[in-house]
Design a protein around this motif. Structure first.
Motif, PDB file in Angstrom:
ATOM      1  N   LEU A 605       0.792  -1.284  -0.073  1.00  0.00           N
ATOM      2  CA  LEU A 605       0.076  -0.064   0.058  1.00  0.00           C
ATOM      3  C   LEU A 605       0.818   1.252   0.050  1.00  0.00           C
ATOM      4  O   LEU A 605       1.893   1.287   0.595  1.00  0.00           O
ATOM      5  N   GLY A 606       0.234   2.357  -0.488  1.00  0.00           N
ATOM      6  CA  GLY A 606       0.930   3.570  -0.506  1.00  0.00           C
ATOM      7  C   GLY A 606       0.196   4.561   0.475  1.00  0.00           C
ATOM      8  O   GLY A 606      -1.336   4.752   0.320  1.00  0.00           O
ATOM      9  N   ASP A 677      -0.266   3.269  -7.781  1.00  0.00           N
ATOM     10  CA  ASP A 677      -1.320   4.221  -7.825  1.00  0.00           C
ATOM     11  C   ASP A 677      -1.312   5.485  -6.922  1.00  0.00           C
ATOM     12  O   ASP A 677      -1.486   6.557  -7.402  1.00  0.00           O
ATOM     13  N   THR A 678      -0.810   5.355  -5.859  1.00  0.00           N
ATOM     14  CA  THR A 678      -0.592   6.383  -4.896  1.00  0.00           C
ATOM     15  C   THR A 678       0.522   7.259  -5.329  1.00  0.00           C
ATOM     16  O   THR A 678       0.354   8.712  -5.222  1.00  0.00           O
ATOM     17  N   PHE A 679       1.584   6.699  -5.895  1.00  0.00           N
ATOM     18  CA  PHE A 679       2.689   7.611  -6.498  1.00  0.00           C
ATOM     19  C   PHE A 679       2.099   8.467  -7.641  1.00  0.00           C
ATOM     20  O   PHE A 679       2.346   9.682  -7.533  1.00  0.00           O
ATOM     21  N   LEU A 705       4.754  10.272   1.659  1.00  0.00           N
ATOM     22  CA  LEU A 705       4.485   8.925   0.937  1.00  0.00           C
ATOM     23  C   LEU A 705       4.939   7.508   1.701  1.00  0.00           C
ATOM     24  O   LEU A 705       6.406   7.624   1.422  1.00  0.00           O
ATOM     25  N   PHE A 706       4.620   7.040   2.140  1.00  0.00           N
ATOM     26  CA  PHE A 706       4.811   5.800   2.922  1.00  0.00           C
ATOM     27  C   PHE A 706       4.468   4.220   2.331  1.00  0.00           C
ATOM     28  O   PHE A 706       3.243   4.274   2.246  1.00  0.00           O
ATOM     29  N   ILE A 707       5.314   3.604   1.745  1.00  0.00           N
ATOM     30  CA  ILE A 707       5.112   2.317   1.419  1.00  0.00           C
ATOM     31  C   ILE A 707       5.105   1.245   2.622  1.00  0.00           C
ATOM     32  O   ILE A 707       6.113   1.201   3.161  1.00  0.00           O
ATOM     33  N   THR A 708       4.113   0.389   2.559  1.00  0.00           N
ATOM     34  CA  THR A 708       3.986  -0.452   3.855  1.00  0.00           C
ATOM     35  C   THR A 708       3.141  -1.672   3.220  1.00  0.00           C
ATOM     36  O   THR A 708       2.197  -1.740   2.263  1.00  0.00           O
ATOM     37  N   LYS A 709       3.262  -2.846   3.928  1.00  0.00           N
ATOM     38  CA  LYS A 709       2.116  -4.128   3.859  1.00  0.00           C
ATOM     39  C   LYS A 709       1.005  -3.657   4.100  1.00  0.00           C
ATOM     40  O   LYS A 709       0.531  -2.865   4.956  1.00  0.00           O
ATOM     41  N   ILE A 715      -2.563   2.598  12.787  1.00  0.00           N
ATOM     42  CA  ILE A 715      -1.991   3.897  13.626  1.00  0.00           C
ATOM     43  C   ILE A 715      -0.360   3.799  12.890  1.00  0.00           C
ATOM     44  O   ILE A 715      -0.052   4.937  13.153  1.00  0.00           O
ATOM     45  N   ASN A 716       0.024   2.835  12.629  1.00  0.00           N
ATOM     46  CA  ASN A 716       1.664   2.885  12.165  1.00  0.00           C
ATOM     47  C   ASN A 716       1.568   3.541  10.807  1.00  0.00           C
ATOM     48  O   ASN A 716       2.615   4.321  10.284  1.00  0.00           O
ATOM     49  N   MET A 717       0.745   3.226   9.952  1.00  0.00           N
ATOM     50  CA  MET A 717       0.492   4.083   8.823  1.00  0.00           C
ATOM     51  C   MET A 717       0.474   5.384   8.847  1.00  0.00           C
ATOM     52  O   MET A 717       0.973   6.246   7.942  1.00  0.00           O
TER      53      MET A 717
END
Length: 861
Positions: A605-606, A677-679, A705-709, A715-717
């Motif tokens: 996810l972005g 898509d978020t980019f 912009l943070f890329i994550t699982k 809360i971490n996102m």
């Protein structure tokens, strides 16, 4: 309850300039009406009747009186009749009419010399479009020459829509058609519902004006010192002027009524501090939305969506609670966006007392139900007419209110009142149901069962709201004793209920149980449906990606089903057939792509967060001094809010359908979607925001912009995307931080070209993935070199970073174009080396962005 006489003042003030709309639409007034009423409503200048729009306003009221609430029309004298209050604002004969006039002047921000637009020797008013306030913003005082020909952007004359809010160049503007717009306005005006309940009808009227007069200039010409007409900068809409006039007029009237001074002399005294300017702030909103939770996997999206809307509702209804308690209409709330509201109240002992009571009642309720996670702080300053009409003193008042508001943050709660042990807290929990699994704070209950889990009352409400927001078009805000089926477990502020159903609405309205009725979907359409009734418009940012027919495409469907169990595969088919909501896991998989029958990429996810840079400075000094008026501050707030609350969700609904809007409003946004898509979405938002602000480089966005699982806790996102945004701000603003690198928006497009080169080299087997990882090591060395040079301290262990150029040369010559013929290989290697050397020297650690994007897309799924 809104006082009847105050509501009459508000309606008159809101419609006092409706004649400008009809006049520019070339509505014909019968000659006998002109003869009988001209002397009553129009003043004279040089022996000629002027201000013909006042006569048009009177004709509007006479023509459509049967479509106005009867409660407002009855029991009035000539001095206080609705038509005379509205139409005599340029020729007042009573104290009440003078109040509308004074409010009109104060809203305009300048005591203009009297003139009539139709008499102007310049262009006709109906030929002059609305200018944009953004083109004349400068925090560095680099304003253009203040004359109409200096500015090239205007708004098209149209109903409000996600597209019409964008300015266009004057040269591309089509012919202005007031007639069609006015006819559509009248068609919907006649259908305004709830005429039997005036406050509700008034809110629908406000939305109708919002839709139809937001692109109409409030004034187009004035007189210069020699008495000649000249065209002026038309950057205040008729809607903003009229609504602010209503807010000022009601505070004005309430002040004089409560001080028993409704007389012309008292009203003309402009040195008395008659106004109370209020700023309300909700504290702890983001901590509340993203608060650490227990097992939220089953309802994570619904809970997030519900909480986001719920905090907006808390702010909305807090301001409503205040004005209702004092007896003022909704137009007294000048701005309400992103957890902050501003309003204009009468500076009376009664209003001050009721304001304090409302603040205490709201915080009592918040403490009881949320244990101090969120609170409301009310700040206020008093002001006189003369202070507010002067641009210098108005600016000082704004600074003073801002300072009081900042100080208020340091004492959010009354410690003596709320501190201490809560000795009964544990008594609320039962041994059978224990603690709520979603919030880990409140007791779960038997009646709140969702998906085999027992929730607390609050989380049950949030999940229920999150579920309904995506499928319902209307929201009713009722009083808590209204007979509703599906309602909140805990009425908001122990006063308001929320219902997504329209059943029994007519009965509830007639019983006076409906406070608001909101349409939350009409503005996302390309055009208004003129055949429907128009209700109050509320911009709710509740867009969520859904399974649609598009997802039946073989390639997309294969992505969604990638690495799923047999049971999950059936569930996906059902979700597509019934339009279910895409989960975070599904969104992540949409970033995959197939190369040679094998899926590659990172199913991640972005998480994108952005806000406007230097917003406080823009409001404090962005407008040139002579333009620092009440109306322009209001216009600036509304225009910024519209980009985030109207356009951004529309962009998601129409072009970025896999982007999930967590919240957008005020001056910021927070969205989640497939990382690729978020980019693209980030770049598009920046591009469109620049267009929206007329390419004014002094109005910019910073973003993270943070890329994550997909399984990362929300809360971490929120935490990591906020940290990325903060880093962008610290690095000079007008930047995006991604992969822990802050880069200017201008450089991002150039880095995208580099990314394209890297992809092509990999496709053509000029470089390998192994070489790409070697490049990543070299980028780290470049970054270390920068830190070394900045710190000006060297040691033997760190000197290795200075050798990156040699390592780049060695790796390139050794590994690039291995499968090509020798002579061709040398040529290609030299070309690649030249490119990489230039890029690394110029972009340094920013090279991480195209490189990591390439690696993410090439990784085996």
């Amino acid at each position: 309850m809104v006082d009847r006489e105050i509501l009459k003042i508000a309606i008159a003030a809101l419609l006092h300039d409706i004649g400008k709309f009809s006049e520019r639409a070339s509505v014909e007034i019968p000659q006998d009406y002109v003869i009988n009423n001209q002397a009553l409503y129009q003043p004279k200048y040089n022996h000629r009747y002027t201000h013909r729009h006042s006569l048009h306003t009177a004709y509007f009221f006479d023509s459509f009186s049967k479509y106005l609430p009867k409660q407002i029309l009855t029991d009035s004298t000539a001095d206080t009749s609705l038509i005379n209050l509205a139409a005599m604002h340029h020729k007042p004969t009573s104290a009440e009419q003078l109040i509308i006039r004074e409010a009109d002047i104060l809203s305009s921000g300048i005591e203009r010399k009297e003139f009539e637009e139709q008499d102007a020797q310049s262009r006709m008013p109906k030929e002059i479009p609305l200018s944009t306030i953004f083109e004349d913003i400068s925090i560095n005082e680099n304003w253009k020459e203040n004359k109409p020909e200096s500015f090239k952007f205007v708004y098209p004359l149209a109903t409000l829509s996600p597209k019409s809010i964008f300015p266009v160049e004057k040269s591309s503007l089509k012919q202005i058609d007031y007639k069609t717009l006015y006819e559509q306005f009248i068609e919907l005006f006649k259908k305004l519902p709830h005429i039997e309940y005036s406050p509700l009808w008034f809110e629908h009227l406000d939305s109708l004006l919002f839709l139809f007069t937001s692109s109409i200039p409030s004034a187009t010409v004035t007189r210069d010192d020699a008495g000649d007409f000249k065209e002026i900068i038309t950057d205040i809409s008729l809607y903003d002027h009229s609504r602010l006039t209503a807010a000022i007029a009601t505070a004005f009237y309430a002040y004089h009524r409560e001080t028993n001074s409704i007389n012309i002399d008292a009203i003309k005294d402009r040195d008395i501090e008659k106004f109370l300017l209020i700023e309300g702030n909700f504290y702890g909103i983001q901590d509340f939305i993203f608060s650490d939770t227990g097992d939220t996997r089953k309802n994570a999206a619904k809970l997030l969506r519900g909480r986001s809307f719920y905090v907006s509702l808390l702010s909305e209804l807090a301001s409503d609670f205040i004005v209702e308690k004092i007896g003022l209409p909704s137009t007294s709330i000048v701005v309400n966006a992103a957890g902050k509201f501003r309003m204009i109240l009468p500076n009376t002992e009664r209003a001050i007392k009721l304001l304090a009571e409302a603040e205490n009642e709201i915080n009592d309720w918040l403490i009881k139900n949320f244990y101090g996670e969120v609170s409301i702080g009310i700040s206020s300053v008093t002001a006189s007419f003369n202070v507010l009409i002067d641009t210098e003193t108005l600016s000082d008042i704004g600074k003073k209110l801002g300072k009081v508001s900042e100080e208020r943050k340091f004492h959010k709660f009354d410690i003596l009142k709320y501190a201490g042990a809560k000795t009964t807290y544990l008594n609320e929990f039962s041994s059978e149901f224990g603690i709520c699994p979603l919030c880990n704070r409140r007791p779960a209950g038997d009646r709140n069962k969702i998906d085999d889990e027992h929730l607390c009352d609050v989380c049950f409400d949030h999940v229920n709201i999150g579920r309904n927001l995506t499928s319902k078009d209307y929201i009713a805000i009722t009083y808590k004793d209204a007979d509703l089926k599906d309602k909140l477990r805990i009425p908001i502020y122990n006063r308001y209920q929320l219902a997504f159903i329209t059943g029994k609405l007519r009965d509830l309205v007639e019983a006076g149980k409906v406070r608001h009725f909101w349409d939350i979907n009409s503005l996302w359409q390309e055009e208004l449906h003129l055949s429907k009734e128009l209700f109050s418009i509320k911009l709710i940012n509740a867009y969520v990606p859904r399974f649609t027919e598009e997802h039946k495409d073989a390639e997309i469907l294969e992505k969604l089903k990638y690495d799923e169990s047999e049971e999950s595969l059936k569930e996906i088919d059902n979700l597509i057939n019934y339009g279910g909501i895409l989960s975070f896991a599904h969104l992540g998989k949409l970033s995959l792509h197939k190369i040679d029958s094998e899926y590659q990429g990172v199913p991640a996810l972005g998480v994108f967060k952005a806000d406007v840079d230097n917003l406080g400075t823009i409001f404090m000094k962005g407008l040139r001094k002579e333009k620092r008026t009440f109306s322009r501050y209001t216009t600036l707030s509304r225009q910024l809010n519209l980009f985030f609350t109207l356009y951004v969700p529309y962009l998601c609904r129409t072009e970025f359908k896999n982007i999930y809007t967590v919240f957008t409003g005020g001056d910021d946004l927070f969205v989640i979607g497939p990382w690729k898509d978020t980019f693209e979405f980030a770049l598009r938002v920046k591009e469109d925001f620049s267009k929206y602000c007329c390419e004014n480089r002094e109005i910019s966005l910073s973003a993270g912009l943070f890329i994550t699982k997909s399984e990362t806790p929300v809360i971490n996102m929120a935490k990591f995307s906020e940290e990325a945004l903060d880093k962008a701000k610290q690095k000079g603003k007008n930047k995006l931080t991604v992969f822990d690198v802050s880069v200017s928006w201008d450089d991002l497009s150039k880095l995208a070209e580099i990314e394209s080169h890297l992809h092509n080299w990999l496709e053509e087997e000029i470089i390998t993935k192994a070489f790409s990882y070697k490049l990543n090591e070299i980028v780290k060395m470049v970054e270390e070199e920068i830190h070394l040079r900045q710190s000006n301290s060297f040691d033997l262990s760190s000197l290795n970073s200075l050798t990156w150029r040699a390592k780049l040369y060695y790796s390139t010559i050794r590994n690039v174009a291995k499968g090509y013929p020798k002579d061709k290989r040398i040529e290609i290697a030299e070309e690649v080396l030249t490119h990489l050397s230039l890029w690394l020297e110029k972009y340094r650690e920013s090279m991480r962005i195209p490189l990591w994007k390439t690696l993410y897309m090439r990784r085996k799924a």
